[in-house]
Write an enzyme that holds these catalytic residues in place. Sequence first.
Site, mmCIF file in Angstrom:
data_model
loop_
_atom_site.group_PDB
_atom_site.id
_atom_site.type_symbol
_atom_site.label_atom_id
_atom_site.label_comp_id
_atom_site.label_asym_id
_atom_site.label_seq_id
_atom_site.Cartn_x
_atom_site.Cartn_y
_atom_site.Cartn_z
ATOM 1 N N ILE A 1 -5.013 6.717 5.467
ATOM 2 C CA ILE A 1 -6.084 6.549 4.489
ATOM 3 C C ILE A 1 -5.512 6.340 3.090
ATOM 4 C CG2 ILE A 1 -8.183 7.575 3.558
ATOM 5 C CD1 ILE A 1 -8.199 7.054 6.605
ATOM 6 N N GLU A 2 -4.472 7.091 2.762
ATOM 7 C CA GLU A 2 -3.947 7.093 1.407
ATOM 8 C C GLU A 2 -3.140 5.842 1.061
ATOM 9 O OE1 GLU A 2 -4.283 8.893 -1.184
ATOM 10 O OE2 GLU A 2 -5.407 10.609 -0.457
ATOM 11 N N SER A 3 -2.214 5.482 1.927
ATOM 12 C CA SER A 3 -1.227 4.452 1.559
ATOM 13 C C SER A 3 -1.002 3.400 2.629
ATOM 14 C CB SER A 3 0.118 5.131 1.266
ATOM 15 O OG SER A 3 0.610 5.777 2.446
#
Length: 396
Positions: free
Chosen positions: A140-142
Amino acid sequence: MTYHTSRRRLLGFASSLALTGALMTSGSLSQASTLPTTQQDGIETPSSDGLGVAPGQHFWDALALKPQTAWSRLREAFQWQAQWQADHRHPRVQAWIDHYRASPHNIVEITERARPWLAWITEQIETRDLPGEIALLPFIESSFDPRARSHMGATGLWQIMPRTGEALGLQRSGAWDGRLDVVSSTRAALDYIELQADQWYEGDIELSLAAYNAGAGTVNRARRIALSRGRPGHYWDLDLPAETMDYVPKLLAISAIIADPIRYGVSLPEIDEAPAFAQIPVTRALTLSEAARLAGVPQGQLAELNPGLLASRATPRQVRRLLVPAERAERLLAALETRQSPAGDGNPSIHVVQRGDTLSAIASRHAVAMVDLARWNDIQRLDTLQPGQQLTLSGR
């Protein structure tokens, strides 16, 4: 649906006040967040555990033929899937499942980037007894890109903001950024998630994840409003920024797909259960080119495993360990041990600092200029020599 830690652990941060005030945000758009939103209306294949039991073949026979993989180990660490299924699937989660499954090739591309990191991150999750789903937070983040940077300044696999990184002890300099280092940043991110869950939310991991995304101040304000209106104050009760409202549903959605990829028409890359890298201690100045040559791997491969190393040189003052492919670790260690025997033992290229040694005396003993010796070993102060430290005598 409210998920809590199965244990409470107090983490001793000297900078806890600074950490509490720090804000973290994913900032940059990951590939996961740019997938098309059209839903796929094709017929779903029946749910399967992926064992592929042939007619007449006993289940246990098939199980014995299937070695453990990083994916199967991760699924065993999942703690939220059963409850989510029992709660009849929150519509926000289902919406993101439909979103992701519309472009299964994007999932494959992102999970392929997880290859070097997934098994090791899963180990860290297991050690802390955290829900295995959190191992997919970098999706989700990166999009599992250790060098990802957002326009807001969040950096690395876990998209850690500068201020938060400092509070978590992630050092930064012109030659090193701990937020980019996967080992350091993973430990810091998990520490941060556990700390917030215990400090603010009585172990509620969902609220801690929301705070990881939007900041504890934002979540705490929304929670106070919800409580004042007679709501329980769980994540699903809060009115949060749109990105944070989708944060946990995204994680549950991609976890559901990983839990049953055949059902969702996704073919995951094969990833071994064992971590893909080993950690080699840095006890002297070491360039990536030298390490690659001694390990017998391309320099680019070492650079990919060590994104926190902004220069092509590791020194003990800044870098504690170098990541190398697991199958090459013994070769590199043996080569370093051969080259780092004390001066006078047949290895003139390395000097191991002894108690009482000074830089001037070492330079004189080996007939090199003291300024060169300091430059080769990135020594900024003459009083920083430590017994056992290894100094290169040639700059190579």
